[in-house]
Design a protein around this motif. Structure first.
Motif, PDB file in Angstrom:
ATOM      1  N   ASP A  69       0.779  -1.420   0.312  1.00 36.57           N
ATOM      2  CA  ASP A  69       0.547   0.045   0.077  1.00 36.57           C
ATOM      3  C   ASP A  69       0.215   0.812   0.128  1.00 36.57           C
ATOM      4  O   ASP A  69       0.291   1.897  -0.534  1.00 36.57           O
ATOM      5  CB  ASP A  69      -1.084   0.220   1.265  1.00 36.57           C
ATOM      6  CG  ASP A  69      -1.628  -1.015   1.294  1.00 36.57           C
ATOM      7  OD1 ASP A  69      -2.440  -1.296   0.192  1.00 36.57           O
ATOM      8  OD2 ASP A  69      -2.273  -1.137   2.383  1.00 36.57           O
ATOM      9  N   CYS A  70       1.735   1.163   0.584  1.00 35.04           N
ATOM     10  CA  CYS A  70       3.062   2.300   0.664  1.00 35.04           C
ATOM     11  C   CYS A  70       3.603   2.661  -0.658  1.00 35.04           C
ATOM     12  O   CYS A  70       3.646   3.668  -1.270  1.00 35.04           O
ATOM     13  CB  CYS A  70       4.258   1.739   2.021  1.00 35.04           C
ATOM     14  SG  CYS A  70       3.749   2.511   3.331  1.00 35.04           S
ATOM     15  N   ILE A 109       5.207   1.125   7.820  1.00 36.38           N
ATOM     16  CA  ILE A 109       4.925   2.157   7.324  1.00 36.38           C
ATOM     17  C   ILE A 109       5.707   3.182   6.843  1.00 36.38           C
ATOM     18  O   ILE A 109       6.252   4.152   5.700  1.00 36.38           O
ATOM     19  CB  ILE A 109       3.456   3.245   7.153  1.00 36.38           C
ATOM     20  CG1 ILE A 109       2.181   2.327   7.559  1.00 36.38           C
ATOM     21  CG2 ILE A 109       3.414   5.008   6.493  1.00 36.38           C
ATOM     22  CD1 ILE A 109       1.288   2.432   8.654  1.00 36.38           C
ATOM     23  N   LEU A 136      -1.944   6.893   5.148  1.00 37.70           N
ATOM     24  CA  LEU A 136      -1.211   4.985   5.538  1.00 37.70           C
ATOM     25  C   LEU A 136      -1.983   4.617   6.310  1.00 37.70           C
ATOM     26  O   LEU A 136      -2.710   3.530   6.757  1.00 37.70           O
ATOM     27  CB  LEU A 136      -0.355   4.682   4.878  1.00 37.70           C
ATOM     28  CG  LEU A 136       0.143   4.528   3.412  1.00 37.70           C
ATOM     29  CD1 LEU A 136      -0.263   3.219   2.912  1.00 37.70           C
ATOM     30  CD2 LEU A 136      -0.342   5.851   2.822  1.00 37.70           C
TER      31      LEU A 136
END
Length: 317
Positions: A69-70, A109, A136
């Motif tokens: 996702d990062c 993250i 995030l």
């Protein structure tokens, strides 16, 4: 060239600053208490290998990992600048337990976004990157908050400002204080810990919260350790959350018997922390917590100092 980012553990709230105070931690024995993320090389498709003590607690599918996702979030930020980035082979070394109250998701993250930014020669400034980290983090916890990502990234004791141009500011703190932390080995989700809190608080509780935080910040700036420590009492979360933490009251009682200046819940728990003025007391508390507060083989305890550095980037050419 591979690039690695180490992001330290953090304690959110620090008892008296619900969602607006956070502190980065570094064990005094030099052991790693934080996650590491490495960009290994460019690749035809994104891949993520896993390592570390808690790697087996993560999903096997790379696209279900927050590091992916990062990567997607960073890629989108680059496209906004008119820049395309290639797919990468990355590695996550997961050293923090999930749901521990030590900023586990924030550590992954921060390490992921910081290493991506470093690998591509720092196209995002610190404030932009920090806001992306908060976004995030919000995907996991359900709301954007910076009390873990800010200290994890910037180091030190951070006060969340969240103005248009600044996310947080670094507060002075007492570098000679020892922070003993103990993770019980259980897991408490941030969402569950938030659900147990009242939706509204009384006028008295609200005034107490504001007074404590104001006096605490004043005491930090004036160097008044006794006054600062006396304010470290959680009137918002601890009265409700401690029911989720087996053995909390006994742990507090022992810490206080050893002269602890303060004792509280780290973030959402189940990790607890004690603040001491000397190494002997800190070690006594650590040993007792290890023997009496941990519930299984996953539990651990460390004596820490403040990590004033935050993110650490290394390159292997």
């Amino acid at each position: 060239m591979s690039v690695t980012a180490y992001a330290p553990a953090s304690t959110g709230n620090v008892s008296l600053g619900f969602d607006i105070l956070g502190l980065a931690l570094a064990p005094i024995d030099g052991s790693l208490l934080g996650d590491r993320v490495t960009v290994l090389n460019e690749a035809n498709e994104f891949s993520l290998s896993l390592a570390g003590h808690f790697a087996d607690k993560l999903p096997a599918d790379p696209k279900e990992n927050i590091v992916y996702d990062c990567f997607i979030g960073f890629k989108a930020a680059m496209l906004e600048q008119g820049k395309a980035i290639p797919n990468l082979a990355m590695q996550l070394e997961k050293n923090l337990p999930i749901g521990s109250g030590l900023g586990s998701s924030a550590s992954s993250i921060v390490a992921a976004l910081a290493v991506l930014n470093a690998y591509f020669d720092y196209p995002l400034d610190k404030e932009t990157l920090l806001r992306l980290m908060g976004k995030l983090e919000g995907q996991i916890s359900g709301s954007v908050h910076y009390d873990n990502v800010a200290p994890c990234y910037l180091g030190g004791l951070q006060l969340m400002v969240e103005s248009e141009d600044k996310v947080s500011i670094t507060l002075p703190c007492f570098d000679d204080w020892y922070w003993t932390i103990c993770y019980s080995g259980a897991s408490v989700s941030t969402a569950a810990a938030r659900d147990i809190l009242p939706k509204e608080f009384s006028t008295k509780t609200t005034i107490d919260f504001g007074r404590q935080l104001a006096v605490f910040v004043h005491a930090l700036h004036t160097g008044d350790k006794a006054l600062a420590a006396s304010m470290m009492q959680d009137v918002i979360a601890e009265p409700h959350r401690k029911s989720l933490l087996k053995g909390f009251d006994d742990a507090r009682a022992y810490a206080k018997s050893q002269g602890a200046l303060a004792f509280g819940i780290s973030g959402s728990g189940p990790t607890v922390f004690a603040v001491s003025e000397n190494a002997e007391a800190a070690e006594n508390i650590r040993a007792w917590l290890q023997a009496n507060y941990t519930q299984n083989e996953f539990g651990f305890s460390h004596v820490c100092k403040i990590d004033n550095n935050g993110i650490a980037i290394t390159e292997d050419k």
